[in-house]
Enzyme design. Structure first.
Site, PDB file in Angstrom:
ATOM      1  N   SER A  74      58.308  31.587  32.735  1.00 13.91           N
ATOM      2  CA  SER A  74      59.752  31.331  32.794  1.00 13.91           C
ATOM      3  C   SER A  74      60.111  29.922  32.337  1.00 13.91           C
ATOM      4  CB  SER A  74      60.287  31.583  34.207  1.00 13.91           C
ATOM      5  OG  SER A  74      59.701  30.697  35.146  1.00 13.91           O
TER       6      SER A  74
ATOM      7  N   HIS B 128      54.064  23.659  36.150  1.00 12.72           N
ATOM      8  CA  HIS B 128      55.488  23.834  36.408  1.00 12.72           C
ATOM      9  C   HIS B 128      55.921  25.285  36.239  1.00 12.72           C
ATOM     10  CE1 HIS B 128      57.113  19.501  36.492  1.00 12.72           C
ATOM     11  NE2 HIS B 128      55.802  19.459  36.652  1.00 12.72           N
TER      12      HIS B 128
ATOM     13  N   ASP C 190      46.557   7.365  34.949  1.00  8.78           N
ATOM     14  CA  ASP C 190      45.224   6.890  35.360  1.00  8.78           C
ATOM     15  C   ASP C 190      44.913   5.626  34.568  1.00  8.78           C
ATOM     16  OD1 ASP C 190      42.533   6.428  35.785  1.00  8.78           O
ATOM     17  OD2 ASP C 190      41.852   8.369  35.034  1.00  8.78           O
TER      18      ASP C 190
ATOM     19  N   GLU D 253      64.893  26.290  32.457  1.00  8.66           N
ATOM     20  CA  GLU D 253      64.183  25.417  33.399  1.00  8.66           C
ATOM     21  C   GLU D 253      63.853  24.071  32.761  1.00  8.66           C
ATOM     22  OE1 GLU D 253      60.826  27.335  35.279  1.00  8.66           O
ATOM     23  OE2 GLU D 253      61.891  29.250  35.358  1.00  8.66           O
TER      24      GLU D 253
ATOM     25  N   ASN E 145      61.780  18.879  35.057  1.00  8.67           N
ATOM     26  CA  ASN E 145      61.180  19.350  33.811  1.00  8.67           C
ATOM     27  C   ASN E 145      61.671  18.653  32.551  1.00  8.67           C
ATOM     28  OD1 ASN E 145      59.702  21.277  35.223  1.00  8.67           O
ATOM     29  ND2 ASN E 145      61.233  22.881  34.951  1.00  8.67           N
TER      30      ASN E 145
ATOM     31  N   GLY F 261      56.299  31.811  40.264  1.00  8.39           N
ATOM     32  CA  GLY F 261      55.038  32.382  39.824  1.00  8.39           C
ATOM     33  C   GLY F 261      54.749  32.165  38.358  1.00  8.39           C
TER      34      GLY F 261
ATOM     35  N   HIS G  67      46.430  14.529  37.367  1.00 10.44           N
ATOM     36  CA  HIS G  67      47.056  13.249  37.001  1.00 10.44           C
ATOM     37  C   HIS G  67      46.052  12.270  36.403  1.00 10.44           C
ATOM     38  CE1 HIS G  67      50.778  13.774  39.836  1.00 10.44           C
ATOM     39  NE2 HIS G  67      50.855  14.480  38.720  1.00 10.44           N
TER      40      HIS G  67
ATOM     41  N   ARG H 188      50.525  20.383  32.252  1.00  9.89           N
ATOM     42  CA  ARG H 188      51.696  20.228  33.106  1.00  9.89           C
ATOM     43  C   ARG H 188      52.622  21.441  33.006  1.00  9.89           C
ATOM     44  NH1 ARG H 188      56.483  16.045  32.514  1.00  9.89           N
ATOM     45  NH2 ARG H 188      57.311  16.063  34.633  1.00  9.89           N
TER      46      ARG H 188
END
Length: 358
Positions: A89, A79, A255, A101, A107, A85, A209, A75
């Site tokens: 970061s 993100h 799931d 972030e 997040n 990009g 997921h 994940r």
């Protein structure tokens, strides 16, 4: 005559060599997009040939201790790449007055243990490579790739050579790049089109997921005040055991069938109207994406093939290469923000990485 290595040292060398052999023997999937300028599959072969083996060896042990770490690392890579990009970061703490972030609404549920694991890998690579050689953005990409494989998914190569950005993205940039889980396919496609991804990429990347958990707040609108008619009645009742009312801070598996295994059961869930998010289930409701969902549900190999292509494609979004950005000595801070201790991480940090406990 040189002395022979100890049995334990010999075993360690064999493990690293075997991992390196396995990883280097994997080529990019046929039909993969062309590589961004500055990236290559053997980028560290001369600078730090053991880099990929170190990442894999670390994660093999870490994921064994905490299977949920695989989803968390995957994940983080998503993100990172979707927002300005794949520049690492998302790993930064507050920088030059810009909030991290990590504290933005999309997040805040990123797992601290995943950030800790990336910094632990950073420390091990610092020592092995003789300094800051492997970027944090590349570590995030490798950690995501190895997490997929360690959870039962495909093994594949990723192009390397990314460099790290100097500042986190603003809140407006983050919200403009990450669609909420309440989104339907047309909205999702509009977000992906901005970064060069298409409908096949959307369906395949959503298959991530198949791992991980979700908090009630991300799907409660499908349960209250009325149940979403596209949701299986039994499944809705099952979710209400965990999320009995609005604003309950519980979580459940993404799931329902194989929550800790990277496989195609996520798509079987969708066929049975047991997708968790609106953004999941609408992939099967929407006429444009439904055939791809059905194909992946009956053919795991087809899903794996497209997932690899889409991950390689996603991992090249707006990358920094060459002299752009930097290679951070600490994944949570730009180099200029570090103390005057220099580029080497303190030995205490390296030792903590080697004894990493989740």
């Amino acid at each position: 005559m040189a002395s022979s290595p100890s049995p334990s040292a010999a075993r360690a060398l064999l493990v690293l060599a075997a991992a390196a052999l396995v990883l280097s023997s994997v080529s990019a999937a046929a039909g993969s997009p062309p590589l961004a300028k500055g990236l290559s599959f053997d980028f560290y072969s001369a600078k730090c040939p053991q880099a990929e083996a170190i990442v894999f060896s670390f994660l093999k042990d870490a994921v064994r201790k905490d299977v949920g770490l695989a989803a968390a690392l995957l994940r983080i890579h998503f993100h990172d790449c979707f927002v300005q990009g794949c520049d690492g970061s998302v790993l930064l703490d507050k920088t030059n007055g810009v909030d991290s972030e990590k504290v933005s609404p999309p997040n805040v549920t990123l797992r601290p243990s995943a950030f800790k694991a990336i910094n632990a890998i950073r420390a091990l690579l610092q020592r092995a490579c003789g300094g800051p050689v492997v970027s944090c953005a590349d570590i995030a990409a490798l950690a995501a790739r190895d997490s997929v494989h360690l959870a039962g998914g495909p093994r594949y190569a990723v192009p390397l050579g990314r460099r790290d950005g100097l500042a986190p993205a603003s809140l407006d940039t983050i919200l403009g790049a990450l669609p909420p889980p309440t989104s339907k396919v047309p909205v999702l496609l509009s977000f992906l089109a901005k970064i060069g991804l298409d409908a096949d990429d959307l369906v395949a990347l959503s298959g991530a997921h198949t791992l991980g958990i979700a908090h009630c707040g991300s799907f409660e609108e499908r349960l209250f005040p009325k149940e979403d008619p596209t949701m299986n009645k039994w499944f809705a009742g099952h979710l209400k055991l965990t999320c009995p009312r609005l604003k309950v801070d519980n979580s459940t598996a993404n799931d329902i069938r194989t929550p800790d295994v990277f496989d195609n059961k996520y798509y079987v869930d969708l066929l049975n109207r047991q997708g968790l998010f609106t953004s999941d289930q609408d992939l099967h409701t929407d006429a444009g994406t439904k055939p791809v969902v059905t194909r992946f549900a009956v053919d795991q190999g087809a899903f794996f093939d497209q997932f690899v292509k889409s991950m390689v494609k996603m991992g090249q979004i707006n990358v920094l290469t060459g002299n752009q950005g930097q290679i951070r000595s600490d994944c949570s801070l730009p180099n200029a923000a570090r103390s005057s201790a220099g580029d080497e991480l303190p030995w205490s940090v390296v030792e903590a990485a080697e004894s990493f406990v989740l």
